[in-house]
Every structure is written in C-alpha cells, then in structure tokens.
Enzyme design. Structure first.
Site, PDB file in Angstrom:
ATOM      1  N   HIS A 128       1.021  -1.090  -0.080  1.00 22.94           N
ATOM      2  CA  HIS A 128       0.180  -0.268   0.007  1.00 22.94           C
ATOM      3  C   HIS A 128       0.792   1.283   0.024  1.00 22.94           C
ATOM      4  O   HIS A 128       1.851   1.487   0.780  1.00 22.94           O
ATOM      5  CB  HIS A 128      -1.089  -0.249   1.162  1.00 22.94           C
ATOM      6  N   ASP A 171       5.556   2.604   7.111  1.00 28.31           N
ATOM      7  CA  ASP A 171       4.286   2.231   6.758  1.00 28.31           C
ATOM      8  C   ASP A 171       3.634   3.018   5.762  1.00 28.31           C
ATOM      9  O   ASP A 171       2.957   4.099   6.243  1.00 28.31           O
ATOM     10  CB  ASP A 171       3.687   2.233   8.322  1.00 28.31           C
ATOM     11  N   GLU A 206      -5.475   1.811   2.094  1.00 27.88           N
ATOM     12  CA  GLU A 206      -5.312   0.582   2.915  1.00 27.88           C
ATOM     13  C   GLU A 206      -5.660   1.079   4.233  1.00 27.88           C
ATOM     14  O   GLU A 206      -6.304   0.344   5.264  1.00 27.88           O
ATOM     15  CB  GLU A 206      -4.036   0.077   2.769  1.00 27.88           C
ATOM     16  N   GLU A 207      -5.075   2.071   4.708  1.00 25.80           N
ATOM     17  CA  GLU A 207      -5.314   2.773   6.175  1.00 25.80           C
ATOM     18  C   GLU A 207      -6.711   3.018   6.319  1.00 25.80           C
ATOM     19  O   GLU A 207      -6.998   3.194   7.674  1.00 25.80           O
ATOM     20  CB  GLU A 207      -4.389   3.837   6.224  1.00 25.80           C
ATOM     21  N   ASP A 264       4.361  -5.077   3.565  1.00 29.40           N
ATOM     22  CA  ASP A 264       3.825  -3.919   4.318  1.00 29.40           C
ATOM     23  C   ASP A 264       4.594  -3.649   5.513  1.00 29.40           C
ATOM     24  O   ASP A 264       4.612  -4.487   6.597  1.00 29.40           O
ATOM     25  CB  ASP A 264       2.365  -4.206   4.701  1.00 29.40           C
ATOM     26  N   HIS A 320       2.025   5.093  12.957  1.00 36.93           N
ATOM     27  CA  HIS A 320       1.153   5.806  12.567  1.00 36.93           C
ATOM     28  C   HIS A 320       1.210   7.194  13.264  1.00 36.93           C
ATOM     29  O   HIS A 320       0.233   7.909  13.595  1.00 36.93           O
ATOM     30  CB  HIS A 320      -0.305   5.279  12.992  1.00 36.93           C
TER      31      HIS A 320
END
Length: 493
Positions: free
Chosen positions: A276, A288, A327-328, A356, A456
């Site tokens: 992603h 990420d 994706e998130e 990922d 994140h």
C-alpha cells in the site's frame, strides 16, 4: 498497515474463508510446466542487483512529497496523488504497462459528539463518534438504554439482544471479539435506534468506525470503560435514558491504485505483488508503507533491466505489481481491485505477495504463516500459501536470517485475495506490537519497546528505518518475484 480498529472482517470470518479455500488438496503430483531456460537465474540476478541503497532513493522521494504536502501522503490528498504519479511515471519509463484504477473514498468530519445522561444527577460523558456513523436528528436522540449481553462475544450476535427489549432504544454494548460493524448491525436488527460501545480497558472512549458511510446504519459512538460500567450498573437498578447527539459530515473524494505489469509472460499465470502506498494523515508513512512501496518499485525496475518488457526476453509468467491506496482506511484499494475482477481473472492470479512495513526500526522478521504451523489466529491461507511461506523461509534460512511466523490477521492487503481463494504470502517487520526479551535475543533491538515506536505518527520519517532489515526484505521480494516469474513448479502448477 491499518490499525486494528479498522478491521472489516473478524478473525473467525477470515479463518472460515481460509479453511474453505484449503479444503481441496494441493496437487503436488500434477505435471508441472516445463522449466524455463532462466529458471533460478533470474532470482539470483535480482537478489544481487536490488539493494537498500537503490531503494532508499524512492523513500527519499516519498519524504520529499510528504514534506511538500502537509506532512503526509494519505489517500485522497495531494501527497498521495503525487506519490502515485511518481510510481506510475517511473514504471512507464521502464517499459511497463501501467494504469491507474480510480475509486471513491470518504472523509468523516465530526461536528458534534456528545452523550448526556438524562434525569436527576445527569451528566455529560466523554464521547467519540464512530467514523462514518449516521448522524442523529438535530438536537440529539433521547431514548432509554438497553443492555446487550456481555459474554465472550458481547453484542456480536442476535442472541445478545433480548427479543423486543431494544425496539426504539439505544443499545449499550461492550467492546470486543467482533467488528464494530457487526455490533452495530446486530443492534439495529434488534430494533435499536442507536448504539453506544463502551471500552474494555483503559480510560479513553472507544474510537471505532466503519469503512464507508454505507456501513453506518444507526448513530454509533464510543465511551469509556468506567462510564459504560456505571451506566450498566444504573440500568440494572432501573430505566436510564440518555441523549446521543452526533453530527458528522461525509465528504467524497477520489483516489487511485497504480497497477503495472510486464508486457510479456503468460496472462493465465499472473504473479501478483502488492504494497500500500498511502500513509495515515498523521505522518509521511516512510516505514508504513513507504518501505514496501519502495521495495516493490526497486524490484520492478531491476526486473525491467533484466529484459522483462522486451520481446523474447520477458519472464515465463506475467508479473503484476500493485500500489494500493486507502489501505489505512480499511483495505479499500485492494478490495476494490479484487471486486472488479471476473472469476476468470481471479483464477488467472497464481499467487499474491504482500509487503507492508519491511524496515521497522526495532524489527522482527515476520513471515506470514501460510500453513498455520503456529496454530494461532485465523488459520492457514488458501492452498499454495504454505508453499509460499516455505519458499521465503528457505531463502532466509540460507542467508542465516532468523524469522518467525505471523498470523493472517486481516490487517493488510492480502485479505481480499485470501477471501477469494488466492494463495498469499509475504513479510513484515512489526508495527505497534512490543518486542519480547526472546525476540531481542534473536534479532537485537530493545525488549519491551514497540517494533515501530513511530507507528501511525509524525515520526515515521526517513530516520524511522532499519536499513539492514530493509535490505533483507528487499532480497526476499527479489527472490520471490524472480522465482515465480519463471516457474510456479513449487506451487504444483
């Protein structure tokens, strides 16, 4: 990698899909395709040519894009659009057949999120509106509470809601065991006009949500464990009414996947590889999942250097690279892609490889547990997943690299492929999970600390990388792509 709260399928549901997919035995005795003249050689050449130094230039570009676009590359933002254009244009120049796949996503903007206990001693509770909840009428929704049964699967199934007891009321449900969508649907089916989910731990309200406005059927919000238990105790003594006041705007945007495939190779034996491309809004997303995206891009470029797009020099099987968006937000890009495929097109995909988060700063080398040898979580992947795991493990063993299994827990883009019976595998190096002392002994790093302390967050930047583990995983991608591009013999095809 998306956070757990966005999970759209429960682990039992994924397990059931996987179990159904593996019901038919793998025909390892079937006559395999004839060996390609370059079988084995391509994988070796790609491993030699792909380096962390080469892939780092793509990570640096993703960082530059984020810096120029508000600090992130989230789906539906200029930062993601620029990232997609960079990948698209780079691959087009390398000779790939490249396309965009556009689809709609939504953003939720909460204006009001409030729960008020009515009557004597009434008070306002800390409240978090669920993402993509339905709004209440202006001024809020006032109704008595009805308590869903608290068991191992609280509020997840119809029998957790006493018949007739929820009609016209607001359901109070404990968090845990199933998705927020399942809890909401069960409450609505019982006649509830709203649902409040209270936390199972901690001191903060539940921050749940759905993947799109279509999934929000009744007003839904979260409160704290303490407030939930207090309401439960009060409702056990007599009727308790609350006013739930939610006002949320849903804004539609368009985002896009990037799909690139070799010009040659058998189109009925597609090797699909994905990562992603989107970050969360809170940061640039360099680990990420800039790491997986950069890794795929560098392998694709080296595969092109090996003649993948030149007539007569291409691999035996078509290789299709994908950079997923959203994706998130709940695997929306990969789910959209798989949903658009015909049954034949799904059958033409021989396998799917997912990468990922492959450069976590406090890493563990995880390999997706295709054969369920760890006996945890969702179970084995579809037939062929065990062989993919074995290929990756064998390569890491030969390099002297320790590794361990990771459950197919539905948190990344392999999910839609597994759900359609397509064998899958891949690697990642850890997200918000905490490294154990045993893992620190095997891999180095810091026990008791997250695999990625900036998961994140705004700190997921170029400094948030372990380039050694990144290099190892680039080799894994190169070896797997090179192997399967020339031969599917290990899958019995």
């Amino acid at each position: 990698m998306r956070a757990i709260r966005h999970r759209r399928r429960s682990i039992p549901a994924l397990a059931a899909l996987a179990a159904a997919a593996v019901a038919a035995p793998v025909l390892l005795t079937a006559t395999p395709a004839a060996a390609h003249p370059r079988e084995g050689r391509l994988a070796k050449e790609l491993v030699e040519e792909v380096t962390a130094r080469g892939a780092y230039r793509h990570l640096a570009r993703f960082q530059q894009i984020a810096d120029a676009n508000g600090g992130n590359r989230a789906a539906g933002t200029p930062g993601h659009a620029a990232s997609a254009a960079y990948v698209h244009d780079t691959l087009k120049q390398a000779g790939y057949q490249v396309s965009y796949q556009d689809f709609d996503i939504y953003e939720a903007h909460t204006k009001t999120e409030r729960t008020t206990v009515l009557g004597a001693g009434g008070r306002e509770l800390a409240t978090a509106a669920f993402t993509f909840t339905k709004s209440t009428p202006a001024g809020g929704l006032a109704a008595p509470l009805a308590l869903a049964r608290v068991d191992e699967t609280p509020g997840c199934t119809a029998d957790d809601y006493q018949a007739g007891a929820f009609t016209g009321k607001i359901a109070l449900v404990k968090r845990g065991a199933c998705t927020f969508v399942e809890k909401q649907r069960a409450a609505a089916a019982a006649g509830a006009v709203g649902v409040i989910v209270y936390n199972h731990s901690g001191t903060t309200p539940v921050r749940g949500g759905f993947s799109s406005p279509d999934e929000g059927v009744i007003p839904s919000a979260g409160i704290t464990l303490a407030d939930g238990e207090a309401l439960t105790a009060a409702a056990a003594r007599g009727e308790v009414s609350v006013r739930l006041d939610l006002d949320q705007e849903h804004v539609k945007k368009t985002t896009r996947n990037v799909i690139a495939e070799t010009r040659g190779g058998r189109s009925d034996r597609v090797v699909s590889v994905g990562a992603h491309l989107d970050s969360v809004p809170e940061g640039p997303g360099i680990n990420d999942n800039g790491s997986g995206s950069a890794g795929l891009l560098e392998v694709a470029l080296k595969l092109a250097d090996e003649g993948a797009n030149k007539k007569g020099k291409g691999p035996a099987n078509k290789v299709r690279f994908a950079w997923w968006s959203a994706e998130e937000r709940g695997l929306l890009g990969s789910e959209h892609y798989v949903a658009q495929l015909s049954e034949k097109q799904k059958k033409d995909i021989a396998l799917y490889l997912n990468f990922d988060m492959i450069a976590s700063p406090n890493p563990v080398q995880f390999v997706y547990d295709g054969d369920d040898s760890d006996k945890t979580g969702a179970g084995a992947g579809p037939a062929g997943s065990a062989q993919i795991e074995a290929l990756i493990n064998g390569f890491l063993d030969r390099k002297g690299k320790p590794h361990e299994g990771s459950d197919f827990d539905g948190r990344s883009d392999y999910g839609p492929f597994i759900a359609n019976g397509i064998p899958a595998g891949g690697t990642f190096t850890g997200a918000e999970g905490v490294k154990t002392a045993e893992q620190a002994g095997r891999y180095g790093g810091t026990a008791g600390a997250p695999y990625d302390p900036n998961y994140h967050g705004a700190g997921d930047n170029l400094k948030n990388l372990d380039l050694k583990v990144f290099d190892t995983n680039l080799d894994v991608i190169a070896h797997a792509v090179g192997t399967y591009a020339e031969s599917l013999r290990s899958l019995g095809k």
